[in-house]
Every structure is written in structure tokens, then in C-alpha cells.
Enzyme design. Structure first.
Site, PDB file in Angstrom:
ATOM      1  N   ASN A  61      32.910  30.489  29.106  1.00  0.00           N
ATOM      2  CA  ASN A  61      31.809  30.939  29.702  1.00  0.00           C
ATOM      3  C   ASN A  61      30.968  29.824  30.507  1.00  0.00           C
ATOM      4  O   ASN A  61      30.942  28.714  30.033  1.00  0.00           O
ATOM      5  CB  ASN A  61      30.764  31.690  28.842  1.00  0.00           C
ATOM      6  CG  ASN A  61      30.282  30.763  27.452  1.00  0.00           C
ATOM      7  OD1 ASN A  61      31.188  29.857  27.147  1.00  0.00           O
ATOM      8  ND2 ASN A  61      29.163  31.436  27.059  1.00  0.00           N
ATOM      9  N   GLU A  63      27.236  29.251  32.160  1.00  0.00           N
ATOM     10  CA  GLU A  63      25.899  30.086  32.059  1.00  0.00           C
ATOM     11  C   GLU A  63      25.293  29.134  33.337  1.00  0.00           C
ATOM     12  O   GLU A  63      25.815  28.050  34.156  1.00  0.00           O
ATOM     13  CB  GLU A  63      25.242  29.847  30.908  1.00  0.00           C
ATOM     14  CG  GLU A  63      25.961  30.404  29.913  1.00  0.00           C
ATOM     15  CD  GLU A  63      25.081  30.521  28.540  1.00  0.00           C
ATOM     16  OE1 GLU A  63      23.872  29.696  28.497  1.00  0.00           O
ATOM     17  OE2 GLU A  63      25.579  31.299  27.888  1.00  0.00           O
ATOM     18  N   CYS A  72      31.303  35.203  32.189  1.00  0.00           N
ATOM     19  CA  CYS A  72      32.082  35.216  31.032  1.00  0.00           C
ATOM     20  C   CYS A  72      33.412  34.524  30.836  1.00  0.00           C
ATOM     21  O   CYS A  72      34.176  34.364  31.968  1.00  0.00           O
ATOM     22  CB  CYS A  72      32.233  36.622  30.465  1.00  0.00           C
ATOM     23  SG  CYS A  72      30.660  37.612  30.228  1.00  0.00           S
ATOM     24  N   GLU A  74      36.322  35.380  29.592  1.00  0.00           N
ATOM     25  CA  GLU A  74      37.415  36.266  29.973  1.00  0.00           C
ATOM     26  C   GLU A  74      37.624  36.344  31.182  1.00  0.00           C
ATOM     27  O   GLU A  74      38.657  36.318  31.939  1.00  0.00           O
ATOM     28  CB  GLU A  74      37.321  37.810  29.306  1.00  0.00           C
ATOM     29  CG  GLU A  74      37.053  37.778  27.615  1.00  0.00           C
ATOM     30  CD  GLU A  74      35.838  37.687  27.449  1.00  0.00           C
ATOM     31  OE1 GLU A  74      34.859  37.004  27.769  1.00  0.00           O
ATOM     32  OE2 GLU A  74      35.158  38.443  26.477  1.00  0.00           O
ATOM     33  N   CYS A 111      32.693  41.999  26.812  1.00  0.00           N
ATOM     34  CA  CYS A 111      31.660  42.754  27.256  1.00  0.00           C
ATOM     35  C   CYS A 111      32.048  43.809  28.384  1.00  0.00           C
ATOM     36  O   CYS A 111      33.484  43.687  28.807  1.00  0.00           O
ATOM     37  CB  CYS A 111      30.606  42.127  27.943  1.00  0.00           C
ATOM     38  SG  CYS A 111      31.073  41.296  29.758  1.00  0.00           S
ATOM     39  N   CYS A 114      33.814  42.622  31.607  1.00  0.00           N
ATOM     40  CA  CYS A 114      35.022  42.046  31.560  1.00  0.00           C
ATOM     41  C   CYS A 114      36.253  42.913  31.152  1.00  0.00           C
ATOM     42  O   CYS A 114      37.238  42.988  31.623  1.00  0.00           O
ATOM     43  CB  CYS A 114      35.132  40.862  30.142  1.00  0.00           C
ATOM     44  SG  CYS A 114      34.073  39.600  30.594  1.00  0.00           S
TER      45      CYS A 114
HETATM   46  N1  THU Z   1      30.097  36.032  26.854  1.00  0.00           N
HETATM   47  C1  THU Z   1      31.372  35.969  27.242  1.00  0.00           C
HETATM   48  O1  THU Z   1      31.751  34.892  27.757  1.00  0.00           O
HETATM   49  N2  THU Z   1      32.071  36.998  26.921  1.00  0.00           N
HETATM   50  C2  THU Z   1      31.674  38.032  26.537  1.00  0.00           C
HETATM   51  O2  THU Z   1      32.517  39.145  26.736  1.00  0.00           O
HETATM   52  C3  THU Z   1      30.632  38.416  26.339  1.00  0.00           C
HETATM   53  C4  THU Z   1      29.357  37.139  26.500  1.00  0.00           C
HETATM   54  C5  THU Z   1      29.228  34.965  27.106  1.00  0.00           C
HETATM   55  C6  THU Z   1      28.256  35.066  28.233  1.00  0.00           C
HETATM   56  C7  THU Z   1      27.067  34.007  27.792  1.00  0.00           C
HETATM   57  O3  THU Z   1      27.232  32.910  28.054  1.00  0.00           O
HETATM   58  C8  THU Z   1      27.220  34.311  26.232  1.00  0.00           C
HETATM   59  O4  THU Z   1      28.274  34.691  25.941  1.00  0.00           O
HETATM   60  C9  THU Z   1      26.014  35.116  25.571  1.00  0.00           C
HETATM   61  O5  THU Z   1      26.042  36.170  26.044  1.00  0.00           O
END
Ligand code: THU
Length: 155
Positions: A61, A63, A72, A74, A111, A114
Site C-alpha cells: 500500500n 498512502e 491498496c 492488491e 476491500c 480491490c
Molecule cells: N489497504 C490495502 O492495502 N488493501 C486493502 O484491501 C484494504 C486497505 C490499505 C489502505 C491503507 O493504506 C491501509 O490499508 C488502511 O486502510
């Protein structure tokens, strides 16, 4: 599938994924997790995808100060697979793993966004993640995102 020898199958009789493949996906996902840019949430996520061609690609991920721009793990892994193999790429397996910044494991399932992106590049795909009880789940993308939106075969 090229990744497995002719004697091995992706899923065994108990519905479990091939152990060597699982280990390799976990190793790559964890390597990527340690590169995550998770300054704001403190949740480091790593994902590894296996393509039908037998390659593994990973992502973490990333940010952003402007929170909604966060990407994300994935989706980054899927994008890397597309960039490497091209638009015909098919994803067979996705494994996702997460940790808090103190190193404690953090259960996470892909999520909704994804799930939709994985659907775009898979006919059938197994998703591996840890549920809230810390139990490992292997489930098809169709079950995680039934009746997914698609323009395929319509345009
Ligand atoms: N996140 C992912 O990388 N994948 C997911 O399927 C859900 C959330 C990350 C996004 C963010 O950087 C952190 O998790 C908290 O939401």
C-alpha cells in the site's frame, strides 16, 4: 499451470492451496509489506499475485497526504502484473497480509475496490487472507464479489 509440476495441483482434495505456492506468495507479500508507505494509518499491507503464466508479482500500500489517493497493496500488485505480462494477464491467486507498524499481524481482507479490480483480470481466482479471528481463508473471488459489475462482452 507452469508454476506447479505436473504432479501438483493448485488446490488439494481438502480445498487447500498448494503449500509451496502459498509459502512463496507469503514470502513475496511480506517482502513487499516491509516497503509499504503507510505513514498515516500505520497498517502495512503486502499482496502477492500468481498469474496463469506462472509468475508472482507483489505490491504494497502507498498512502498519500491527500488520503483518498491512497493505493491498496492488491491493486498495486495487479497493476505490476499487467505492466509485466500485458493486457491479457489472468490472475489465479491473490494473497494479502498486513501488520501494524509495531509488527503485530493485522487481519485484512481485500476491500471492495480491490475485489472489483481483481475481477477484471480473472476468470476464476482464489483469494487468501486472514479473517478477524486470525484464521486463514481461501475463497474464490466470485464468492467475495458476487454479481460483479462488468462491461466485458458488452462493448
Ligand atoms: N489497504 C490495502 O492495502 N488493501 C486493502 O484491501 C484494504 C486497505 C490499505 C489502505 C491503507 O493504506 C491501509 O490499508 C488502511 O486502510
Amino acid at each position: 499451470m507452469d508454476y506447479l509440476t505436473s504432479e501438483e495441483s493448485l488446490i488439494n482434495s481438502e480445498g487447500m492451496i498448494n503449500e509451496r505456492l502459498r509459502e512463496d506468495l507469503l514470502t513475496e507479500a511480506k517482502k513487499s509489506l516491509h516497503k509499504a508507505y503507510a505513514t498515516y494509518s500505520g497498517i502495512l499491507v503486502g499482496a502477492a499475485v500468481l498469474t496463469k503464466a506462472g509468475n508472482i508479482f507483489a505490491g504494497c500500500n502507498v498512502e498519500n497526504s491527500s488520503y483518498p489517493l491512497t493505493m491498496c497493496a492488491e491493486r498495486n500488485a495487479v497493476a505490476t502484473a499487467v505492466a509485466a505480462e500485458g493486457r491479457e494477464v489472468k490472475i489465479s491467486v491473490v494473497l494479502v497480509v498486513a501488520e501494524q507498524s509495531d509488527g503485530i499481524s493485522f487481519p485484512i481482507s481485500p476491500c471492495g475496490a480491490c475485489r472489483q479490480v481483481i475481477t477484471e483480470f480473472s476468470d476464476d481466482c482464489i483469494i487468501i487472507y486472514q479473517n478477524e479471528d486470525g484464521r486463514e481463508i481461501s475463497i474464490s473471488i466470485d464468492k467475495l464479489l458476487p454479481d460483479a459489475f462488468s462491461l466485458k462482452n458488452k462493448v
